[in-house]
Design a protein around this motif. Structure first.
Motif, short mmCIF file in Angstrom:
data_model
loop_
_atom_site.label_atom_id
_atom_site.label_comp_id
_atom_site.label_asym_id
_atom_site.label_seq_id
_atom_site.Cartn_x
_atom_site.Cartn_y
_atom_site.Cartn_z
N ALA A 1 -4.49 -12.02 -1.33
CA ALA A 1 -4.77 -10.77 -0.61
C ALA A 1 -5.80 -9.94 -1.35
O ALA A 1 -6.73 -9.39 -0.75
N GLU A 2 -5.67 -9.88 -2.68
CA GLU A 2 -6.65 -9.14 -3.47
C GLU A 2 -8.04 -9.76 -3.37
O GLU A 2 -9.04 -9.04 -3.26
N LEU B 1 3.91 -11.10 3.94
CA LEU B 1 4.94 -10.98 2.90
C LEU B 1 6.03 -10.01 3.34
O LEU B 1 7.22 -10.28 3.16
N ARG B 2 5.62 -8.90 3.90
CA ARG B 2 6.59 -7.89 4.32
C ARG B 2 7.46 -8.38 5.49
O ARG B 2 8.65 -8.10 5.53
N LEU C 1 -2.81 -2.11 -2.14
CA LEU C 1 -2.66 -3.30 -2.97
C LEU C 1 -1.82 -3.01 -4.20
O LEU C 1 -0.87 -3.74 -4.51
N PHE C 2 -2.12 -1.93 -4.92
CA PHE C 2 -1.37 -1.62 -6.13
C PHE C 2 0.07 -1.25 -5.82
O PHE C 2 0.98 -1.63 -6.57
N ARG C 3 0.31 -0.56 -4.72
CA ARG C 3 1.68 -0.22 -4.33
C ARG C 3 2.47 -1.49 -4.00
O ARG C 3 3.62 -1.65 -4.44
N GLU C 4 1.84 -2.41 -3.28
CA GLU C 4 2.52 -3.66 -2.93
C GLU C 4 2.79 -4.51 -4.18
O GLU C 4 3.85 -5.10 -4.31
N ARG C 5 1.81 -4.59 -5.08
CA ARG C 5 2.03 -5.34 -6.33
C ARG C 5 3.19 -4.75 -7.11
O ARG C 5 4.03 -5.48 -7.64
N ALA C 6 3.25 -3.44 -7.20
CA ALA C 6 4.36 -2.78 -7.92
C ALA C 6 5.69 -3.09 -7.24
O ALA C 6 6.68 -3.39 -7.92
N PHE C 7 5.71 -3.03 -5.92
CA PHE C 7 6.94 -3.30 -5.18
C PHE C 7 7.42 -4.73 -5.39
O PHE C 7 8.58 -4.97 -5.72
N TRP C 8 6.53 -5.69 -5.20
CA TRP C 8 6.92 -7.09 -5.25
C TRP C 8 7.16 -7.61 -6.66
O TRP C 8 7.96 -8.51 -6.87
N LEU C 9 6.46 -7.09 -7.65
CA LEU C 9 6.54 -7.65 -9.00
C LEU C 9 7.40 -6.83 -9.95
O LEU C 9 7.56 -7.20 -11.11
#
Length: 71
Positions: free
Chosen positions: A13-14, A32-33, A56-64
């Motif tokens: 995605a990035e 993913l969601r 992108l950063f919010r999703e990375r924080a959420f998933w990782l």
């Protein structure tokens, strides 16, 4: 789990975002969601580059978060 494929999909995605392909970026994030029974992201393809990077950063924080990537 050691590997789930989520991080690989976030990297894809990035890469789509970096290439300027915002629709592919949003499709990958929303896929993913959907797999986790979550609603789609609120960004649209007309969003600014900065807003999409925030997504992108919010999703990375959420998933990782649970994998200690932020420690």
């Amino acid at each position: 789990p050691v590997a789930t494929g989520v991080e690989a999909e976030l990297i894809r995605a990035e890469a789509a975002l970096q290439a300027g392909n915002t629709s592919d970026f949003l499709n990958r994030i929303n896929a993913l969601r959907r797999a986790a029974d979550l609603g789609p992201v609120s960004a649209t393809t007309g969003s600014s580059r900065r807003a999409l990077e925030d997504v992108l950063f919010r999703e990375r924080a959420f998933w990782l978060f649970g994998t200690a990537h932020r420690l």
